[in-house]
Design an enzyme around this catalytic site. Structure first.
Site, PDB file in Angstrom:
ATOM      1  N   SER A  29     -38.505  21.576 -36.478  1.00 12.10           N
ATOM      2  CA  SER A  29     -39.286  20.555 -35.781  1.00 12.10           C
ATOM      3  C   SER A  29     -39.456  19.344 -36.679  1.00 12.10           C
ATOM      4  CB  SER A  29     -40.662  21.091 -35.397  1.00 12.10           C
ATOM      5  OG  SER A  29     -41.508  20.049 -34.923  1.00 12.10           O
ATOM      6  N   TYR A  80     -48.500  25.282 -37.978  1.00 17.29           N
ATOM      7  CA  TYR A  80     -47.212  25.029 -37.323  1.00 17.29           C
ATOM      8  C   TYR A  80     -46.334  24.146 -38.199  1.00 17.29           C
ATOM      9  CZ  TYR A  80     -43.778  23.528 -33.838  1.00 17.29           C
ATOM     10  OH  TYR A  80     -42.606  23.247 -33.173  1.00 17.29           O
TER      11      TYR A  80
END
Length: 249
Positions: A144, A158
């Site tokens: 990501s 995350y």
């Protein structure tokens, strides 16, 4: 070499292939000639829809129920895919979870599952795949852009998990380079999927951070993955490559 046969004779295993980016990757690799195995946790109907779409287009695909947080189940799924499809050439580690909460409310349970799915499963799957993979294979991790930029609060675990993939990718590239197996990390920005629609609560805020001012499309990520899975990308390894509409520019 045509786009339809670029991966002819190859077999791909995709963690988390029942929807969104994973489903788009499965369909794209199948369109290029690969037989595909996808995993799912609970959405059996969506996984079967992906398989049916691939088979309807003349391809070959299977769906396997496997929670990526369970190392034993995940390794067993890879072995089953090899048994059913005959070999393994491409591994796409797409399974991922996102938990967001204020720091003082973030549970250790969510923290541990974030690491189990987003990081440990990548190592577990790569380790098992390497035992079966032919020389010259491909491992592609789906990270990501939040590894480089976390623009809102509550997402520290995350962001950490996706940053961990950067180092893991580099290390695996060293481990597997002598066999001609490339390992790369694709870092998407916001992509229009069921889990993160371009009309969601944070969509306008995120669009304002991107040079292109729009969400990405799952097919755009799939096209990038297909390139990394191809023979043309044989000299690309250990790289973390952003496809984020300028989110991190």
């Amino acid at each position: 070499m045509s786009i339809e046969t670029g991966l002819s004779g190859k077999v791909a295993f995709i963690q988390g292939g029942s929807r969104g980016i994973g489903a788009a990757i499965a369909k794209r690799l199948a369109a290029e000639g690969a037989a595909v195995a996808i995993t799912y946790v609970s959405a059996a109907d969506k996984a079967q829809a992906v398989v049916s779409a691939i088979e309807g287009a003349g391809g070959r695909a299977i769906a396997l129920k496997a929670d990526s947080a369970d190392a034993g189940v995940l390794t067993a799924a890879i072995r089953t895919a090899v048994e059913k499809l005959g070999r393994l050439d491409i591994l796409v580690n797409n399974a991922g979870v996102l938990a967001v909460a204020p720091l003082d409310q973030f549970s250790l349970g969510d923290f541990d599952r974030t690491l189990a799915v987003n990081v440990r499963s990548v190592f577990v799957a790569s380790q098992e795949a390497a035992r079966h993979m032919n020389d010259g294979g491909r491992i592609i991790n789906i990270g990501s852009t939040n590894a480089d930029r976390m623009p809102f609060s509550g997402g520290a675990p995350y962001a950490m998990s996706k940053s961990a993939l950067v180092g893991l990718t580099r290390g695996l590239a060293r481990d597997l380079g002598p066999r001609g197996i490339t390992v790369n990390n694709v870092q998407p920005g916001p992509v229009d999927t069921e889990m993160n629609p371009d009309s969601g609560d944070f969509a306008e805020m995120l669009k304002g951070m991107m040079a292109l001012g729009r969400y990405g499309k799952a097919n755009e990520i799939a096209g990038f993955v297909a390139y990394l899975a191809s023979a043309e990308a044989g000299y690309v390894t250990g790289a973390s490559l952003s496809i984020d509409g300028g989110f991190s520019a």
